[in-house]
Design a protein around this motif. Structure first.
Motif, PDB file in Angstrom:
ATOM      1  N   PHE A  43       0.827  -1.208   0.000  1.00  0.00           N
ATOM      2  CA  PHE A  43       0.000   0.000   0.000  1.00  0.00           C
ATOM      3  C   PHE A  43       0.861   1.258   0.000  1.00  0.00           C
ATOM      4  O   PHE A  43       0.543   2.237  -0.691  1.00  0.00           O
ATOM      5  CB  PHE A  43      -0.943  -0.006   1.208  1.00  0.00           C
ATOM      6  N   ASN A  44       1.956   1.235   0.770  1.00  0.00           N
ATOM      7  CA  ASN A  44       2.860   2.388   0.785  1.00  0.00           C
ATOM      8  C   ASN A  44       3.456   2.643  -0.589  1.00  0.00           C
ATOM      9  O   ASN A  44       3.648   3.793  -0.993  1.00  0.00           O
ATOM     10  CB  ASN A  44       4.001   2.154   1.794  1.00  0.00           C
ATOM     11  N   GLY A  45       3.736   1.564  -1.316  1.00  0.00           N
ATOM     12  CA  GLY A  45       4.344   1.702  -2.630  1.00  0.00           C
ATOM     13  C   GLY A  45       3.384   2.107  -3.727  1.00  0.00           C
ATOM     14  O   GLY A  45       3.801   2.328  -4.873  1.00  0.00           O
ATOM     15  N   SER A  46       2.106   2.222  -3.392  1.00  0.00           N
ATOM     16  CA  SER A  46       1.097   2.522  -4.418  1.00  0.00           C
ATOM     17  C   SER A  46       0.726   3.996  -4.493  1.00  0.00           C
ATOM     18  O   SER A  46      -0.124   4.379  -5.304  1.00  0.00           O
ATOM     19  CB  SER A  46      -0.174   1.712  -4.141  1.00  0.00           C
ATOM     20  N   VAL A  47       1.335   4.844  -3.663  1.00  0.00           N
ATOM     21  CA  VAL A  47       0.866   6.225  -3.549  1.00  0.00           C
ATOM     22  C   VAL A  47       0.976   7.001  -4.866  1.00  0.00           C
ATOM     23  O   VAL A  47       0.081   7.791  -5.204  1.00  0.00           O
ATOM     24  CB  VAL A  47       1.606   6.969  -2.415  1.00  0.00           C
ATOM     25  N   VAL A  48       2.052   6.786  -5.622  1.00  0.00           N
ATOM     26  CA  VAL A  48       2.211   7.499  -6.894  1.00  0.00           C
ATOM     27  C   VAL A  48       1.130   7.064  -7.881  1.00  0.00           C
ATOM     28  O   VAL A  48       0.462   7.903  -8.508  1.00  0.00           O
ATOM     29  CB  VAL A  48       3.612   7.253  -7.492  1.00  0.00           C
ATOM     30  N   PHE A  49       0.944   5.750  -8.026  1.00  0.00           N
ATOM     31  CA  PHE A  49      -0.099   5.240  -8.920  1.00  0.00           C
ATOM     32  C   PHE A  49      -1.483   5.696  -8.466  1.00  0.00           C
ATOM     33  O   PHE A  49      -2.359   5.980  -9.288  1.00  0.00           O
ATOM     34  CB  PHE A  49      -0.063   3.709  -8.968  1.00  0.00           C
ATOM     35  N   THR A  50      -1.695   5.748  -7.160  1.00  0.00           N
ATOM     36  CA  THR A  50      -3.000   6.150  -6.645  1.00  0.00           C
ATOM     37  C   THR A  50      -3.306   7.602  -6.988  1.00  0.00           C
ATOM     38  O   THR A  50      -4.427   7.933  -7.387  1.00  0.00           O
ATOM     39  CB  THR A  50      -3.065   5.952  -5.118  1.00  0.00           C
ATOM     40  N   LEU A  51      -2.318   8.476  -6.838  1.00  0.00           N
ATOM     41  CA  LEU A  51      -2.519   9.880  -7.206  1.00  0.00           C
ATOM     42  C   LEU A  51      -2.862  10.011  -8.687  1.00  0.00           C
ATOM     43  O   LEU A  51      -3.778  10.768  -9.065  1.00  0.00           O
ATOM     44  CB  LEU A  51      -1.255  10.684  -6.888  1.00  0.00           C
ATOM     45  N   LEU A  52      -2.138   9.282  -9.532  1.00  0.00           N
ATOM     46  CA  LEU A  52      -2.418   9.323 -10.972  1.00  0.00           C
ATOM     47  C   LEU A  52      -3.802   8.772 -11.284  1.00  0.00           C
ATOM     48  O   LEU A  52      -4.546   9.329 -12.105  1.00  0.00           O
ATOM     49  CB  LEU A  52      -1.358   8.533 -11.729  1.00  0.00           C
ATOM     50  N   ALA A  53      -4.165   7.673 -10.626  1.00  0.00           N
ATOM     51  CA  ALA A  53      -5.462   7.040 -10.866  1.00  0.00           C
ATOM     52  C   ALA A  53      -6.612   7.937 -10.413  1.00  0.00           C
ATOM     53  O   ALA A  53      -7.633   8.040 -11.098  1.00  0.00           O
ATOM     54  CB  ALA A  53      -5.533   5.693 -10.146  1.00  0.00           C
ATOM     55  N   ILE A  54      -6.448   8.597  -9.276  1.00  0.00           N
ATOM     56  CA  ILE A  54      -7.497   9.511  -8.793  1.00  0.00           C
ATOM     57  C   ILE A  54      -7.706  10.639  -9.788  1.00  0.00           C
ATOM     58  O   ILE A  54      -8.832  10.987 -10.133  1.00  0.00           O
ATOM     59  CB  ILE A  54      -7.110  10.091  -7.414  1.00  0.00           C
ATOM     60  N   GLY A 261     -19.464   7.798 -17.179  1.00  0.00           N
ATOM     61  CA  GLY A 261     -20.761   7.685 -16.527  1.00  0.00           C
ATOM     62  C   GLY A 261     -20.881   6.653 -15.430  1.00  0.00           C
ATOM     63  O   GLY A 261     -21.928   6.542 -14.805  1.00  0.00           O
ATOM     64  N   LEU A 262     -19.822   5.888 -15.168  1.00  0.00           N
ATOM     65  CA  LEU A 262     -19.865   4.856 -14.127  1.00  0.00           C
ATOM     66  C   LEU A 262     -18.550   4.821 -13.358  1.00  0.00           C
ATOM     67  O   LEU A 262     -17.482   5.035 -13.937  1.00  0.00           O
ATOM     68  CB  LEU A 262     -20.118   3.471 -14.733  1.00  0.00           C
ATOM     69  N   GLY A 263     -18.652   4.534 -12.055  1.00  0.00           N
ATOM     70  CA  GLY A 263     -17.451   4.336 -11.259  1.00  0.00           C
ATOM     71  C   GLY A 263     -17.297   5.349 -10.142  1.00  0.00           C
ATOM     72  O   GLY A 263     -18.063   6.304 -10.035  1.00  0.00           O
ATOM     73  N   ASN A 264     -16.298   5.120  -9.288  1.00  0.00           N
ATOM     74  CA  ASN A 264     -15.991   6.051  -8.209  1.00  0.00           C
ATOM     75  C   ASN A 264     -14.519   5.974  -7.848  1.00  0.00           C
ATOM     76  O   ASN A 264     -13.770   5.149  -8.379  1.00  0.00           O
ATOM     77  CB  ASN A 264     -16.872   5.776  -6.980  1.00  0.00           C
ATOM     78  N   ILE A 265     -14.122   6.842  -6.948  1.00  0.00           N
ATOM     79  CA  ILE A 265     -12.713   6.972  -6.579  1.00  0.00           C
ATOM     80  C   ILE A 265     -12.198   5.766  -5.798  1.00  0.00           C
ATOM     81  O   ILE A 265     -11.032   5.377  -5.924  1.00  0.00           O
ATOM     82  CB  ILE A 265     -12.502   8.266  -5.767  1.00  0.00           C
ATOM     83  N   LEU A 266     -13.045   5.156  -4.992  1.00  0.00           N
ATOM     84  CA  LEU A 266     -12.612   4.002  -4.206  1.00  0.00           C
ATOM     85  C   LEU A 266     -12.096   2.888  -5.112  1.00  0.00           C
ATOM     86  O   LEU A 266     -11.062   2.275  -4.844  1.00  0.00           O
ATOM     87  CB  LEU A 266     -13.767   3.476  -3.345  1.00  0.00           C
ATOM     88  N   GLY A 267     -12.825   2.630  -6.185  1.00  0.00           N
ATOM     89  CA  GLY A 267     -12.406   1.596  -7.134  1.00  0.00           C
ATOM     90  C   GLY A 267     -11.066   1.924  -7.767  1.00  0.00           C
ATOM     91  O   GLY A 267     -10.203   1.058  -7.925  1.00  0.00           O
ATOM     92  N   ALA A 268     -10.874   3.206  -8.144  1.00  0.00           N
ATOM     93  CA  ALA A 268      -9.606   3.622  -8.741  1.00  0.00           C
ATOM     94  C   ALA A 268      -8.450   3.408  -7.777  1.00  0.00           C
ATOM     95  O   ALA A 268      -7.360   2.982  -8.173  1.00  0.00           O
ATOM     96  CB  ALA A 268      -9.688   5.089  -9.153  1.00  0.00           C
ATOM     97  N   ALA A 269      -8.684   3.683  -6.499  1.00  0.00           N
ATOM     98  CA  ALA A 269      -7.635   3.523  -5.484  1.00  0.00           C
ATOM     99  C   ALA A 269      -7.245   2.057  -5.317  1.00  0.00           C
ATOM    100  O   ALA A 269      -6.055   1.719  -5.291  1.00  0.00           O
ATOM    101  CB  ALA A 269      -8.108   4.096  -4.155  1.00  0.00           C
ATOM    102  N   PHE A 270      -8.233   1.179  -5.209  1.00  0.00           N
ATOM    103  CA  PHE A 270      -7.933  -0.247  -5.078  1.00  0.00           C
ATOM    104  C   PHE A 270      -7.258  -0.779  -6.347  1.00  0.00           C
ATOM    105  O   PHE A 270      -6.345  -1.604  -6.279  1.00  0.00           O
ATOM    106  CB  PHE A 270      -9.204  -1.040  -4.794  1.00  0.00           C
ATOM    107  N   GLY A 271      -7.707  -0.296  -7.499  1.00  0.00           N
ATOM    108  CA  GLY A 271      -7.086  -0.699  -8.756  1.00  0.00           C
ATOM    109  C   GLY A 271      -5.625  -0.271  -8.816  1.00  0.00           C
ATOM    110  O   GLY A 271      -4.772  -0.996  -9.337  1.00  0.00           O
ATOM    111  N   ALA A 272      -5.321   0.906  -8.272  1.00  0.00           N
ATOM    112  CA  ALA A 272      -3.938   1.400  -8.261  1.00  0.00           C
ATOM    113  C   ALA A 272      -3.047   0.517  -7.397  1.00  0.00           C
ATOM    114  O   ALA A 272      -1.893   0.250  -7.750  1.00  0.00           O
ATOM    115  CB  ALA A 272      -3.909   2.840  -7.749  1.00  0.00           C
TER     116      ALA A 272
END
Length: 338
Positions: A43-54, A261-272
């Motif tokens: 999870f710590n290593g995902s912060v860069v991808f998470t910012l991009l995904a959000i 038209g579909l989706g939310n931020i939580l999904g993007a975060a888990f995907g990251a």
């Protein structure tokens, strides 16, 4: 029961379950992976991808795409590294990152929403221009030899092995999720992606919404560059290359439809987290890191094809329901005349 039904309909839930499944499978192959330290490190290593995904999630929810975020990240990371070399402040880096992100986002928004240039083509052109600018800014060399508080904060633990960056990301995700789901204007992004003409009829400005989505995307990509430089302590001239594909895959994997038209931020975060953890999982299952890009590409293809099939099924199902309702109404009308 109401909340249980809503949970079943949550598109982010599938990405969360997929993440758990990946961790469990990796743990079955190598039990050493299933430790608290390794999971938190993922999870710590995902912060860069998470910012991009959000950031790109806002764009994708409106039905557009942005393939310039990797270059934006690379540019701001290079600038952040150069500021760090002269002992500049983190605040100065963030100001540059936000301004560059806003500028690039505004350019993308104008090109796509005002001039109606296909988003893939326009942002690809911006990507090329930014990549050239990175060479100019860096002098064609890796930006390195910067240390101090800037690099220390990138890996500084706040509590229970959770870094400061991860804690901030969690707060950001929670705030954005509430804004997008509980506020009227927050729902504009989904509305525009779902039905642009319908959104216009109810008073939503499609142009302004897409402009805002691209600006938000640019800001998050810019901040991701600062975080990248802080975490890794050096920035080469190709930093961020391919990150846009992983961010897009993270969003789609998290239940955000590429058609909007579909989706939310939580999904993007888990995907990251999933996309950023692939390389780490390969180490534990004793596969060479050379498979990283291959697996990422295969996952992206599977995700995109699956999303297309789901969308087609949804369209056909909706069309079938409309036809049945019209047929029933017609039958009722004919029966009434008899």
């Amino acid at each position: 029961m109401k909340y249980l039904n809503e949970l079943k309909k949550a598109r982010w839930l599938s990405s969360f379950l997929f993440l758990i499944a990946l961790f469990l499978v990796t743990g079955m192959v190598n039990p050493d992976f299933l430790t608290y330290s390794n999971i938190v490190t993922s999870f710590n290593g995902s912060v860069v991808f998470t910012l991009l995904a959000i950031g790109i999630a806002f764009v994708i929810m409106t039905g557009e795409i942005d393939v310039s975020i990797g270059a934006v990240m690379g540019l701001t990371a290079t600038i952040a590294g150069q500021i760090a070399k002269r002992n500049g402040s983190i605040l100065e880096m963030l100001v540059f990152a936000v301004l560059i992100g806003m500028l690039v986002g505004a350019m993308n928004g104008i090109g796509v929403s005002f001039f109606h240039v296909p988003s893939l083509i326009f942002t690809l052109g911006i990507n090329g221009a930014l990549r050239g600018l990175i060479y100019v800014v860096s002098g064609g060399k890796t930006t390195e030899n910067f240390a101090g508080a800037f690099t220390k904060i990138g890996n500084q633990v706040l509590f229970a092995e959770v870094t400061i960056y991860l804690a901030i990301i969690v707060v950001i995700i929670a705030v954005i999720h509430l804004l997008l789901t509980k506020t009227k204007k927050g729902k504009y992004f989904i509305a525009v992606g779902d039905n642009p003409n319908g959104a216009t009829l109810v008073g939503i400005s499609v142009m302004k919404t897409k402009m805002l989505a691209y600006i938000i995307c640019g800001i998050f990509a810019g901040v991701a560059g600062v975080v990248f430089a802080s975490k890794y302590g050096q920035v080469n001239i190709v930093a961020g290359t391919g990150y846009e594909m992983s961010a897009i895959a993270a969003c789609v994997l998290g239940g955000i439809s590429l058609s909007g038209g579909l989706g939310n931020i939580l999904g993007a975060a888990f995907g990251a987290v999933i996309m950023s953890s692939v390389s780490r999982m390969l180490v534990f299952i004793h596969l060479p890191s050379n498979f990283n890009n291959t697996l990422t590409g295969v996952m992206l293809l599977i995700i995109v094809v699956a999303d297309a099939l789901v969308q087609r099924h949804a369209v056909e199902s909706a069309r079938r329901k409309r036809l049945l309702s019209r047929t029933a109404a017609f039958d009722a009308k004919v029966g009434g005349k008899k």
